[in-house]
Scaffold this active site. Structure first.
Site, PDB file in Angstrom:
ATOM      1  N   SER A   1      -8.973  10.880   9.937  1.00 10.87           N
ATOM      2  CA  SER A   1      -8.413   9.654   9.386  1.00 10.87           C
ATOM      3  C   SER A   1      -7.212   9.885   8.488  1.00 10.87           C
ATOM      4  CB  SER A   1      -9.473   8.833   8.671  1.00 10.87           C
ATOM      5  OG  SER A   1      -9.810   9.431   7.476  1.00 10.87           O
TER       6      SER A   1
ATOM      7  N   ARG B   1     -15.895   7.567  13.407  1.00 14.12           N
ATOM      8  CA  ARG B   1     -14.737   8.439  13.239  1.00 14.12           C
ATOM      9  C   ARG B   1     -15.178   9.886  13.048  1.00 14.12           C
ATOM     10  NH1 ARG B   1     -12.312  10.834   8.492  1.00 14.12           N
ATOM     11  NH2 ARG B   1     -13.544   9.691   6.994  1.00 14.12           N
TER      12      ARG B   1
ATOM     13  N   PHE C   1     -15.383  21.491  11.629  1.00 14.35           N
ATOM     14  CA  PHE C   1     -15.829  20.217  11.078  1.00 14.35           C
ATOM     15  C   PHE C   1     -16.804  19.600  12.084  1.00 14.35           C
ATOM     16  CE2 PHE C   1     -14.033  17.149   7.808  1.00 14.35           C
ATOM     17  CZ  PHE C   1     -13.831  18.106   6.841  1.00 14.35           C
TER      18      PHE C   1
ATOM     19  N   ASP D   1      -8.794  -5.891   0.253  1.00 13.76           N
ATOM     20  CA  ASP D   1      -8.103  -7.165   0.010  1.00 13.76           C
ATOM     21  C   ASP D   1      -7.389  -7.703   1.243  1.00 13.76           C
ATOM     22  OD1 ASP D   1      -8.853  -6.334  -2.492  1.00 13.76           O
ATOM     23  OD2 ASP D   1      -6.833  -5.777  -3.121  1.00 13.76           O
TER      24      ASP D   1
ATOM     25  N   LEU E   1     -18.418  11.784  -2.998  1.00 20.65           N
ATOM     26  CA  LEU E   1     -18.457  12.588  -1.776  1.00 20.65           C
ATOM     27  C   LEU E   1     -18.489  14.103  -1.974  1.00 20.65           C
ATOM     28  CD1 LEU E   1     -18.394  11.894   1.281  1.00 20.65           C
ATOM     29  CD2 LEU E   1     -16.088  12.795   1.246  1.00 20.65           C
TER      30      LEU E   1
ATOM     31  N   GLY F   1       0.834  -1.201   0.000  1.00 14.56           N
ATOM     32  CA  GLY F   1       0.000   0.000   0.000  1.00 14.56           C
ATOM     33  C   GLY F   1       0.864   1.244   0.000  1.00 14.56           C
ATOM     34  N   ALA F   2       0.486   2.200  -0.840  1.00 11.71           N
ATOM     35  CA  ALA F   2       1.280   3.426  -0.972  1.00 11.71           C
ATOM     36  C   ALA F   2       0.410   4.667  -0.848  1.00 11.71           C
ATOM     37  CB  ALA F   2       2.028   3.423  -2.303  1.00 11.71           C
ATOM     38  N   GLY F   3      -0.566   4.594   0.055  1.00 11.26           N
ATOM     39  CA  GLY F   3      -1.287   5.807   0.429  1.00 11.26           C
ATOM     40  C   GLY F   3      -0.500   6.520   1.513  1.00 11.26           C
TER      41      GLY F   3
ATOM     42  N   GLU G   1     -17.538  17.100   4.198  1.00  9.18           N
ATOM     43  CA  GLU G   1     -18.109  17.757   5.359  1.00  9.18           C
ATOM     44  C   GLU G   1     -17.767  19.249   5.377  1.00  9.18           C
ATOM     45  OE1 GLU G   1     -18.265  15.184   8.587  1.00  9.18           O
ATOM     46  OE2 GLU G   1     -17.592  16.692  10.013  1.00  9.18           O
TER      47      GLU G   1
ATOM     48  N   GLN H   1     -18.718   3.702   8.590  1.00  6.28           N
ATOM     49  CA  GLN H   1     -19.288   5.048   8.652  1.00  6.28           C
ATOM     50  C   GLN H   1     -20.048   5.407   7.379  1.00  6.28           C
ATOM     51  OE1 GLN H   1     -16.707   8.825   8.642  1.00  6.28           O
ATOM     52  NE2 GLN H   1     -17.740   8.819  10.615  1.00  6.28           N
TER      53      GLN H   1
ATOM     54  N   HIS I   1     -18.677   5.172   3.620  1.00  6.42           N
ATOM     55  CA  HIS I   1     -17.546   6.063   3.429  1.00  6.42           C
ATOM     56  C   HIS I   1     -16.255   5.562   4.058  1.00  6.42           C
ATOM     57  CE1 HIS I   1     -15.400   9.771   2.979  1.00  6.42           C
ATOM     58  NE2 HIS I   1     -15.314   9.974   4.270  1.00  6.42           N
TER      59      HIS I   1
ATOM     60  N   HIS J   1     -21.380   8.481   5.450  1.00 10.03           N
ATOM     61  CA  HIS J   1     -21.175   9.927   5.409  1.00 10.03           C
ATOM     62  C   HIS J   1     -22.476  10.575   4.977  1.00 10.03           C
ATOM     63  CE1 HIS J   1     -19.541  13.817   4.348  1.00 10.03           C
ATOM     64  NE2 HIS J   1     -18.341  13.465   4.769  1.00 10.03           N
TER      65      HIS J   1
ATOM     66  N   ALA K   1      -0.425   6.135   4.723  1.00  9.35           N
ATOM     67  CA  ALA K   1       0.148   5.264   5.746  1.00  9.35           C
ATOM     68  C   ALA K   1       1.379   4.533   5.203  1.00  9.35           C
ATOM     69  CB  ALA K   1      -0.897   4.269   6.236  1.00  9.35           C
ATOM     70  N   GLY K   2       1.246   3.923   4.041  1.00  7.36           N
ATOM     71  CA  GLY K   2       2.354   3.159   3.488  1.00  7.36           C
ATOM     72  C   GLY K   2       3.559   4.035   3.160  1.00  7.36           C
TER      73      GLY K   2
ATOM     74  N   GLU L   1      -6.315   3.079   7.160  1.00  3.80           N
ATOM     75  CA  GLU L   1      -7.716   2.685   7.241  1.00  3.80           C
ATOM     76  C   GLU L   1      -7.927   1.175   7.339  1.00  3.80           C
ATOM     77  OE1 GLU L   1     -10.270   4.877   4.599  1.00  3.80           O
ATOM     78  OE2 GLU L   1     -11.969   3.534   4.964  1.00  3.80           O
TER      79      GLU L   1
ATOM     80  N   ARG M   1     -21.148  12.534  12.358  1.00  8.11           N
ATOM     81  CA  ARG M   1     -21.627  12.002  11.076  1.00  8.11           C
ATOM     82  C   ARG M   1     -22.747  10.978  11.209  1.00  8.11           C
ATOM     83  NH1 ARG M   1     -16.012  11.441   7.631  1.00  8.11           N
ATOM     84  NH2 ARG M   1     -15.793  13.695   7.407  1.00  8.11           N
TER      85      ARG M   1
HETATM   86  C1  LIG Z   1     -13.939  10.773  -0.870  1.00  9.78           C
HETATM   87  C2  LIG Z   1     -13.212  10.680   0.424  1.00  9.78           C
HETATM   88  C3  LIG Z   1     -12.910  11.835   1.135  1.00  9.78           C
HETATM   89  C4  LIG Z   1     -12.243  11.769   2.360  1.00  9.78           C
HETATM   90  N1  LIG Z   1     -11.972  12.932   3.029  1.00  9.78           N
HETATM   91  C5  LIG Z   1     -11.311  12.873   4.215  1.00  9.78           C
HETATM   92  C6  LIG Z   1     -10.981  14.071   4.921  1.00  9.78           C
HETATM   93  O1  LIG Z   1     -11.280  15.179   4.485  1.00  9.78           O
HETATM   94  N2  LIG Z   1     -10.325  13.952   6.089  1.00  9.78           N
HETATM   95  C7  LIG Z   1      -9.956  12.739   6.590  1.00  9.78           C
HETATM   96  O2  LIG Z   1      -9.353  12.705   7.658  1.00  9.78           O
HETATM   97  N3  LIG Z   1     -10.233  11.602   5.928  1.00  9.78           N
HETATM   98  C8  LIG Z   1     -10.905  11.628   4.758  1.00  9.78           C
HETATM   99  N4  LIG Z   1     -11.193  10.452   4.096  1.00  9.78           N
HETATM  100  C9  LIG Z   1     -10.646   9.177   4.589  1.00  9.78           C
HETATM  101  C10 LIG Z   1      -9.157   9.062   4.283  1.00  9.78           C
HETATM  102  O3  LIG Z   1      -8.905   9.607   3.017  1.00  9.78           O
HETATM  103  C11 LIG Z   1      -8.650   7.627   4.277  1.00  9.78           C
HETATM  104  O4  LIG Z   1      -9.077   6.974   5.414  1.00  9.78           O
HETATM  105  C12 LIG Z   1      -7.126   7.564   4.262  1.00  9.78           C
HETATM  106  O5  LIG Z   1      -6.604   8.390   3.271  1.00  9.78           O
HETATM  107  C13 LIG Z   1      -6.638   6.154   4.068  1.00  9.78           C
HETATM  108  O6  LIG Z   1      -5.253   6.147   3.833  1.00  9.78           O
HETATM  109  P1  LIG Z   1      -4.450   4.787   3.710  1.00  9.78           P
HETATM  110  O7  LIG Z   1      -3.020   5.142   3.563  1.00  9.78           O
HETATM  111  O8  LIG Z   1      -4.826   3.913   4.833  1.00  9.78           O
HETATM  112  O9  LIG Z   1      -5.029   4.070   2.406  1.00  9.78           O
HETATM  113  P2  LIG Z   1      -5.125   4.506   0.861  1.00  9.78           P
HETATM  114  O10 LIG Z   1      -4.679   5.866   0.619  1.00  9.78           O
HETATM  115  O11 LIG Z   1      -6.473   4.111   0.411  1.00  9.78           O
HETATM  116  O12 LIG Z   1      -4.056   3.568   0.172  1.00  9.78           O
HETATM  117  C14 LIG Z   1      -4.249   2.184   0.021  1.00  9.78           C
HETATM  118  C15 LIG Z   1      -3.096   1.637  -0.766  1.00  9.78           C
HETATM  119  O13 LIG Z   1      -3.116   0.220  -0.724  1.00  9.78           O
HETATM  120  C16 LIG Z   1      -2.885  -0.311  -1.999  1.00  9.78           C
HETATM  121  N5  LIG Z   1      -3.494  -1.647  -2.052  1.00  9.78           N
HETATM  122  C17 LIG Z   1      -4.715  -2.036  -1.626  1.00  9.78           C
HETATM  123  N6  LIG Z   1      -4.899  -3.353  -1.825  1.00  9.78           N
HETATM  124  C18 LIG Z   1      -3.763  -3.822  -2.393  1.00  9.78           C
HETATM  125  C19 LIG Z   1      -3.330  -5.105  -2.844  1.00  9.78           C
HETATM  126  N7  LIG Z   1      -4.105  -6.186  -2.758  1.00  9.78           N
HETATM  127  N8  LIG Z   1      -2.117  -5.206  -3.393  1.00  9.78           N
HETATM  128  C20 LIG Z   1      -1.310  -4.127  -3.508  1.00  9.78           C
HETATM  129  N9  LIG Z   1      -1.668  -2.905  -3.094  1.00  9.78           N
HETATM  130  C21 LIG Z   1      -2.868  -2.750  -2.533  1.00  9.78           C
HETATM  131  C22 LIG Z   1      -3.471   0.706  -2.939  1.00  9.78           C
HETATM  132  O14 LIG Z   1      -2.872   0.621  -4.204  1.00  9.78           O
HETATM  133  C23 LIG Z   1      -3.096   2.007  -2.237  1.00  9.78           C
HETATM  134  O15 LIG Z   1      -1.802   2.421  -2.601  1.00  9.78           O
HETATM  135  C24 LIG Z   1     -11.871  10.506   2.878  1.00  9.78           C
HETATM  136  C25 LIG Z   1     -12.175   9.353   2.176  1.00  9.78           C
HETATM  137  C26 LIG Z   1     -12.872   9.422   0.983  1.00  9.78           C
HETATM  138  C27 LIG Z   1     -13.277   8.167   0.316  1.00  9.78           C
END
Ligand SMILES: Cc1cc2nc3c(=O)[nH]c(=O)nc-3n(C[C@H](O)[C@H](O)[C@H](O)COP(=O)(O)OP(=O)(O)OC[C@H]3O[C@@H](n4cnc5c(N)ncnc54)[C@H](O)[C@@H]3O)c2cc1C
Ligand code: SF4
Ligand code: SF4
Ligand code: FES
Lengths: 332, 575
Positions: free
Chosen positions: B393, B388, B121, B215, B246, B18-20, B249, B234, B347, B236, B22-23, B377, B280
């Site tokens: 988040s 939440r 918020f 996954d 979305l 994962g490269a969001g 908020e 949650q 959401h 939204h 957190a990753g 997440e 929410r």
């Molecule tokens: C529309 C929207 C608006 C939001 N707005 C807010 C906000 O304003 N404030 C707030 O605090 N939160 C908000 N959130 C929530 C917040 O964005 C997320 O909870 C948070 O960004 C999650 O980050 P993450 O690093 O955990 O995961 P993500 O950023 O979702 O990254 C997941 C990563 O895992 C990888 N991955 C997944 N499965 C696999 C697999 N099987 N193999 C390889 N790679 C995989 C994906 O490629 C990706 O790189 C929002 C969410 C949404 C949907």
């Protein structure tokens, strides 16, 4: 909005190719019902989910923010998850073909190899060059004006639409292209960054940098986030002069040529600029670009001939003024 | 691909899936500490769903705000199910974390003094959400990616992780395949982290990316490891009526008002003090209640109106430009001129892979798994409990992602050994792929998925009852059987997204069962989980974390884990 409520039955064409199994690409047709709120991504999903599971494209966020779903429709760059389908059907008389951003880079259907895009991006040092304090107790101050000076360049979602619409890049693979140049601007203008000079030097190099942009505004039109890369390119020009980086070379002469052309015609005479900055022989080097631009209607084949003043003046002047306005106003 | 002879084995100190936010935060820490680290992601990092976060990221930066208030609001918002030690860690470190993001280059909006701008918020007693217009996630994701890139992180993008290597209480890698050409590989590592994001794709109306298929949850559960608090999803309040896309908020934070079909500002009935800025879960239930009682607007009267037309247009244009564009693109409504139709949309997932405060994955409420970490997440360190708060988040993902990275560095420095992987470790993945590719039944993946999603929204959504949940549970069981009888069209090895969607559906079916099961056994209403047959919170029986386990036949069992309560004793929650 102007849409009527019913759905419309149409035949959608899609470019199909699988590098693993197909020798040549082909076009396939799909009968679809299109509703007024349907986006291009909805159509692609329906093709995949209801007609042929092997139809492949990139997508993720469906919020127009991840940049995965850039494709072309009848040659027009769109972001599939943001582009209303009926709008396109109206524009093209119910005859649309879904295509990848760049056919020569296609791996499968809508999916292309974006290696060149990311390589260009990497070249401009796409990050703020500064010491990142690991446990800061204060933020760096930045004025609202300094934030506004980013001109939304930070909103680029790397979709590649501008990159694969740019005719200069198509003709000259070394050119950094609008997205990378937008990134160069984004970091160079940031008050926290310490590498502007380096970036300005890189982007002032002939063949690579800003001077190879022919100001056709394709990138501005292609960008789904209204970022207007050409505006940033122009800003980089100015910054290069401000920093005393722009040397007197073909490129800066090009800039002077630009002004000359504007004065003479109230119009950008692409051919005249080349002639002015590189001489008539120089023109031959650009024949390939010239040919492409001619096809795109950007220049005319008599443009380079010294005695043929075919540059329309009054007729296009208002359009030019509009373009200049686009390049100057900070759109939302 | 069922033959494992061509499986390549890569060895690393650390592997991050994962490269969001957190990753990437973890990867940056590890790489800068000189650890050999691979980041594996099915999307290019910048396509991760973190980039879609709109409204803000919380930190008590305001003059009248304090860490303690942030903690209290978070715990109250969680309906007292959050672990308060983790909440304290998060809120205390929030200011430095936001400033760290700012130093990395995140383009935050600014106030007149040049500080990071903050806005109100829902569920917060003070304005606390730091923002970058209405694209906060994008700004922060770009910044962390840029600096991680600068640090030289190694990314395997468009690789799909399909299985975890786990034996004798120890995790030692993952198996994955390159989406581009189906080339299988094993990533053998001393420490492994999951940071795979959310899973609200299991619902019909949702705000999530197509990639948010959870996954990692079922990957973990297939090895008999628990999932925590999965019933808490949650909803939204402001998803666009038709699509669930979305509207942040921030639209309410900046002053948006909710109206029903009769033009009543109905929040006066449900949360007379906080009104639109109640938590929410409260606002979502209010909206759905209005819809149920026939006072909805729009298509099938399934929505209510959010009105921003009384605001200075400049506020919309400068602070909510993306939201305005979304509403125009998705339903042709311009918030400058008219109210927008919105409805509750699935959401965010409060539950997930249970971890300790140091992001180590738990084997049960008291033991941990060696070498295995999770954050963001997909995890449940439980800072959100049963609900939440907005803007908490992205904070959690960035902060605990980094924290996980730091703890993994520590573990590596302590000298944790590499348990060698063999090619056989890829067999489970290869078998899964073979089964799907050769299965020659008559069920379509897209149809099964649509059935699952419709059922989840209808029967395990905002309002739940014993009957609705039991129906959904048996529906999922039937879908799991029918899933064995699918047929996919694409048999090729190149960008086989048909195959990928099938694998992902398998995951969705399995973790959805945890959601429904948890909702069924939790006979109370708390935070986002609302049981019409048990409308009250019941601390005596259910002030507990759910730990659920799955066996090979998809049967689920559970036990309860303790909630960490330090400063704030549970109280009744009203807004
Ligand atoms: C529309 C929207 C608006 C939001 N707005 C807010 C906000 O304003 N404030 C707030 O605090 N939160 C908000 N959130 C929530 C917040 O964005 C997320 O909870 C948070 O960004 C999650 O980050 P993450 O690093 O955990 O995961 P993500 O950023 O979702 O990254 C997941 C990563 O895992 C990888 N991955 C997944 N499965 C696999 C697999 N099987 N193999 C390889 N790679 C995989 C994906 O490629 C990706 O790189 C929002 C969410 C949404 C949907
Ligand atoms: S204006 Fe310049 S950068 Fe933009 S598309 Fe045209 S040549 Fe390319
Ligand atoms: S500038 Fe616009 S078109 Fe170009 S990559 Fe960025 S978002 Fe896409
Ligand atoms: S799917 Fe993310 S921009 Fe279209």
């Amino acid at each position: 909005m102007k849409f009527n409520n019913e759905t419309r039955k149409v035949t959608i064409k899609a470019f199909r190719f699988n590098a693993e199994t197909d020798y040549l690409p082909y076009i396939k047709q799909y009968e679809l019902e299109v509703g007024k709120d349907d986006l291009v991504l909805d159509l692609m999903n329906r093709i995949k989910w209801e007609h042929d599971g092997s139809f492949s494209y990139r997508r993720s966020c469906r919020h127009g923010i991840c940049g995965a779903c850039g494709i072309k429709v009848n040659g027009k760059p769109v972001l599939a998850c943001k582009q209303n389908a009926i709008e396109l059907l109206d524009m093209f008389d119910n005859d649309i073909t879904l295509e990848p951003q760049s056919k020569k880079r296609v791996i499968k259907d809508m999916i292309i190899d974006k290696k060149d895009f990311w390589e260009k991006h990497a070249k401009v040092k796409p990050y703020v060059v500064a010491n990142v304090e690991s446990h800061p107790t204060k933020e760096t101050k930045q004025s609202i004006e300094a934030f506004d000076a980013l001109l939304n360049s930070d909103l680029c979602i790397q979709c590649g639409n501008c990159h694969y619409a740019c005719p200069s890049l198509e003709a000259n693979p070394d050119f950094l292209g609008p997205a990378a140049l937008n990134a160069a601007y984004r970091f160079s203008i940031d008050t926290r960054d310490n590498a502007s000079e380096e970036r300005l030097k890189l982007t002032s190099k002939p063949n690579i940098g800003v001077w190879d942009c022919v100001k056709c505004f394709e990138c501005a039109q292609a960008c789904p986030k209204d970022i207007n890369p050409i505006e940033k390119i122009t800003k980089l020009h100015n910054m290069q002069f401000e920093y005393g980086i722009a040397e007197r070379n073909i490129a800066t002469k090009h800039a002077e040529g630009f002004v000359r052309s504007m004065k003479k015609h109230g119009f950008l005479d692409e051919a005249d600029i080349v002639v002015y900055s590189e001489g008539y022989l120089g023109m031959y080097k650009h024949l390939k670009t010239a040919y492409k631009m001619m096809k795109a209607g950007k220049i005319h084949f008599t443009d380079g001939l010294p005695f043929v003043d075919n540059v329309p003046k009054s007729k296009n002047l208002s359009e030019i003024q509009k373009l200049i306005k686009i390049s100057q106003t900070n759109k939302l | 691909m069922s033959n494992n002879t061509n499986v390549r084995i890569y060895e690393y100190d650390a592997v991050i899936v994962g490269a969001g936010l957190a990753g990437l935060a973890a990867a940056k820490e590890l790489t800068e500490a000189g650890k050999r680290t691979a980041v594996i992601t099915k999307l290019h990092p910048l396509r991760s769903h973190s980039g879609a976060a709109q409204g803000g990221i919380n930190a008590a930066l305001g003059a009248e705000d304090s860490t303690e208030l942030h903690e209290f609001d978070t715990v109250k918002g969680s309906d007292y199910l959050a672990d308060q030690d983790a909440v304290e860690l998060m809120c205390t470190k929030a200011p430095e974390t936001i400033r760290w993001a700012e130093h990395m280059g995140a383009a935050f909006s600014r106030d007149a003094e040049g500080n990071i701008a903050i806005r109100p918020f829902g569920g917060q007693s003070k304005p606390r959400a730091c923002y970058a217009k209405d694209r906060t996630g994008l700004a922060v994701l770009q910044a962390i990616y840029e600096q991680a890139f600068r640090a030289g992180i190694e990314v395997f993008d468009e690789w799909y992780v399909a299985d975890l290597l786990y034996k004798n209480d120890k995790v030692y890698g993952v198996s994955a395949y390159n989406i581009r050409n189906s080339e299988p590989a094993i990533f053998n590592a001393k420490v492994v982290m999951f940071a795979t994001g959310g899973h609200a794709r299991a619902f019909r109306f949702n705000s999530n990316a197509h990639a948010n298929t959870g996954d990692s949850l079922s990957i973990v559960a297939r090895h008999g490891l628990p999932l925590e608090d999965m019933e808490f999803v949650q909803f939204h309040p402001s998803g666009l009526g038709g699509s669930g896309v979305l509207i942040s908020e921030a639209a309410r934070g900046e002053g948006g008002r909710l109206f029903n079909a009769l033009g009543e500002r109905f929040m006066t009935k449900y949360a007379p003090n906080a009104m639109e800025l109640a938590s929410r879960d409260v606002v979502s239930r209010a909206i759905m209640q209005e819809v149920r009682e026939g006072r909805g607007v729009g298509k099938d009267k399934q929505s209510v109106n959010i009105d921003l037309t009384h605001l200075d247009p400049q506020i919309i244009l400068t602070r909510l430009p993306e939201l305005r564009e979304l509403a125009i693109a998705f339903q042709g409504q311009d918030m400058l001129k008219e109210p927008i139709h919105i409805s509750a949309t699935a959401h965010y997932s409060m539950g997930g892979i249970p971890t300790t405060i140091n992001c180590e994955v738990r084997k049960n409420p008291i033991q941990t798994v060696e070498g295995f970490y999770a954050a963001g997440e997909c995890s449940c360190v439980s800072v959100h409990g049963a609900n939440r708060l907005g803007a908490n988040s992205v904070l959690e993902a960035l902060l605990f992602g980094r924290h996980a990275g730091e703890n993994m560095v520590k573990k590596l420095n302590e000298g944790i050994k590499l348990k060698k992987a063999t090619k056989e470790d890829a067999n489970q993945m290869l078998e899964e792929i073979r089964r799907i590719k050769t299965s020659n039944g008559n069920e379509r993946v897209s149809a099964l998925r649509a059935e699952l999603q419709a059922g989840m929204t209808e029967k395990a959504g905002v309002f739940r009852t014993k009957i609705s949940l039991e129906e959904q549970l048996s529906h999922i069981n039937a879908l799991l059987q029918r899933f064995k009888n699918i047929r996919i069209d694409d048999k090729s090895n190149t960008f086989n997204t048909d195959l990928q969607e099938a694998i992902e559906l398998g995951h969705m079916l399995e973790f959805s069962k945890f959601i429904v099961y948890g909702a069924l056994i939790r006979e109370e209403s708390r935070g986002a989980h609302f049981r019409e047959d048990f409308p009250k919170r019941n601390d005596e029986k259910f002030l507990k974390h759910t730990y659920a386990y799955m066996d090979n036949e998809f049967n689920i069992t559970h036990e309860w884990g303790d909630v960490v309560i330090t400063k704030f004793e549970p109280k009744e929650r009203s807004y």
